[in-house]
Scaffold this active site. Structure first.
Site, short mmCIF file in Angstrom:
data_model
loop_
_atom_site.label_atom_id
_atom_site.label_comp_id
_atom_site.label_asym_id
_atom_site.label_seq_id
_atom_site.Cartn_x
_atom_site.Cartn_y
_atom_site.Cartn_z
N SER A 302 -35.68 -7.85 82.87
CA SER A 302 -36.94 -8.53 83.09
C SER A 302 -37.83 -7.78 84.09
O SER A 302 -38.25 -6.66 83.84
CB SER A 302 -36.65 -9.96 83.55
N ASP A 313 -42.84 5.90 83.90
CA ASP A 313 -44.03 6.35 83.16
C ASP A 313 -45.03 7.04 84.07
O ASP A 313 -45.70 7.99 83.65
CB ASP A 313 -44.70 5.15 82.48
N LYS A 327 -34.93 -7.09 78.30
CA LYS A 327 -35.68 -8.34 78.15
C LYS A 327 -37.15 -8.07 78.46
O LYS A 327 -37.52 -7.89 79.61
CB LYS A 327 -35.17 -9.43 79.07
#
Length: 436
Positions: A302, A313, A327
């Site tokens: 999560s 990224d 998730k």
């Protein structure tokens, strides 16, 4: 009382607790209602529903009132959407709100569902579960001797909840082995969201156990304390998100914001306009851009995956460990009357590069699995030049260092944690090469 898992109760966003909240929940409900009013009612299915209710009331072995049947119908309607949507009664609703504060009663286990069983996603640090040796991935097959297979998540959680101090026995299966029992006492769980320390001079360690409302603030304080304890700018930071089941979305955004100066952190996509959000950095990097390694594993879920994915990224950190839980959905809490609420999945979230984490997880840049390293015996250690009689002195005035002259080093966390030791080694390498 065992709080509902961050995977099954908080997930990413709690409309009643963070930010602009109740308005968003109300608008979401209105938007959803408007979207469904255009569709005609399925009259045949409604007739079937009414007939089933009548048959149950007439033929079931015990009398069942309409209120119970309708409540169960609502629960079934939500539970069959996805593992994270649910109908919250007054107790569950209150528990959901309390859990974001970081204090609740229970065993300290984050749970999910797998193949009809209750699965331990991760034990929370410094709780009865972690002290009893319960591990991520364990299957809870019985609670006080009653099988969990076929039970809903809510039913299983209700059985694990209870008076503080009372003992409960869980029957666990680990790695497909023989079932074994663990007996532990319920306790008040006071979770410290952030822990930090210097592993060595210049190298800081920050562990986030879960994302609560104040986690971003706690990370800011941890960074300041590490700099103060070090006496100067750090050489590198390890951010440990292993076995972190997630929590509040805004807290995850704030944590990433402490480590980057610009760029997108996370965005969400859903069917309705209010479920589409974008979060970007505000411009202040409190970590001073020092080299960084992030540790993740299968228990990182999560909000943990938001942080790991964003830092990966944005090329701000090297990710090390094993693939995360996967998730990537957002839950919104929609209040109903009588202190009840719906917790419903409204969107998926995406990393800055547009990756959906749902059912895939975050793959680390460097895979490092758990392992135990045993040091070789020091017997027969080589003699050094300084041990030889009549050796020449050091030309630069340095002191002699005969074998065995060093004192025993103080044990550190990385000594018994292979993944952390590897992260520290990598961090030192990054720091050295950046310095050059």
């Amino acid at each position: 009382m065992l709080h509902l898992s961050r995977l099954t109760s908080l997930a990413l966003t709690i409309a009643l607790v963070i930010g602009a909240p109740l308005a968003f929940a109300a608008e979401t409900a209105q938007s959803a209602t408007a979207a469904t009013t255009k569709a005609p009612l399925p009259l045949e299915e409604l007739r079937t529903f009414a007939e089933v209710m009548d048959r149950i009331k007439a033929a079931y072995v015990e009398p069942v009132d309409d209120k119970t049947l309708l409540e169960n119908a609502i629960k079934g309607m939500l539970s069959n959407l996805d593992p994270h949507s649910a109908y919250l009664g007054p107790e569950d609703f209150a528990e959901l709100q309390e859990s974001t504060s970081g204090e609740f009663g229970g065993l300290g286990i984050e749970v999910g569902a797998e193949d009809g069983f209750i699965k331990v996603v991760s034990p929370i640090d410094d709780t009865p579960a972690s002290k009893a040796g319960i591990q991520a991935g364990d299957l809870i097959v019985k609670i006080n001797g009653q099988p969990t297979r076929g039970q809903t998540m809510t039913e299983a959680v209700d059985k694990m909840r209870g008076k503080i101090g009372q003992k409960i026995t869980l029957t666990l299966v680990r790695d497909g082995g023989t079932p074994f029992d663990v007996t532990l006492a319920r306790a008040t769980i006071q979770v410290k969201s952030v822990k930090s320390q210097l592993l060595e001079s210049g190298y800081g360690y920050i562990r986030i156990t879960q994302f609560q409302v104040k986690t971003g603030e706690e990370v800011s304080k941890a960074l300041a304390k590490l700099r103060k304890d070090n006496g100067k700018k750090l050489n590198g930071i390890i951010l440990d998100l292993r076995n972190n089941p997630g929590g509040v979305l805004q807290a995850a955004v704030e944590v990433v914001d402490h480590f980057i100066t610009k760029g997108l952190i996370v965005y969400t996509k859903g069917r309705i306009a209010n479920s589409e959000l974008r979060f970007s950095a505000t411009g202040k990097d409190e970590s001073e851009a020092v080299p960084m390694v992030v540790l993740i594993n299968g228990g990182s879920a999560s909000a943990s995956e938001i942080v790991a994915g964003a830092l990966q990224d944005q090329k701000r950190a090297v990710l090390m460990g094993t693939t995360s839980f996967g998730k990537g959905s957002v839950q919104t809490v929609l209040p109903l009357n009588n202190e009840r609420a719906l917790k419903i999945t409204t969107a998926l979230y995406f990393t800055p590069n547009g990756r959906s984490i749902q059912a895939q997880g975050i793959v680390p840049d460097i895979e490092v699995r758990r392992a135990k390293i045993t040091s070789e015996s020091q017997d027969g250690e080589y003699f050094k030049e300084a041990d030889l009689q009549g050796h020449l002195g050091n030309g630069n005035g340095g002191a002699d260092k005969p074998s065995g002259s060093a004192g025993k080093a103080k044990p550190m966390p990385q000594d018994d944690d292979y993944q952390l030791a590897q992260a520290l080694s990598l961090l030192k390498g990054l720091s050295i090469t950046r310095g050059k």
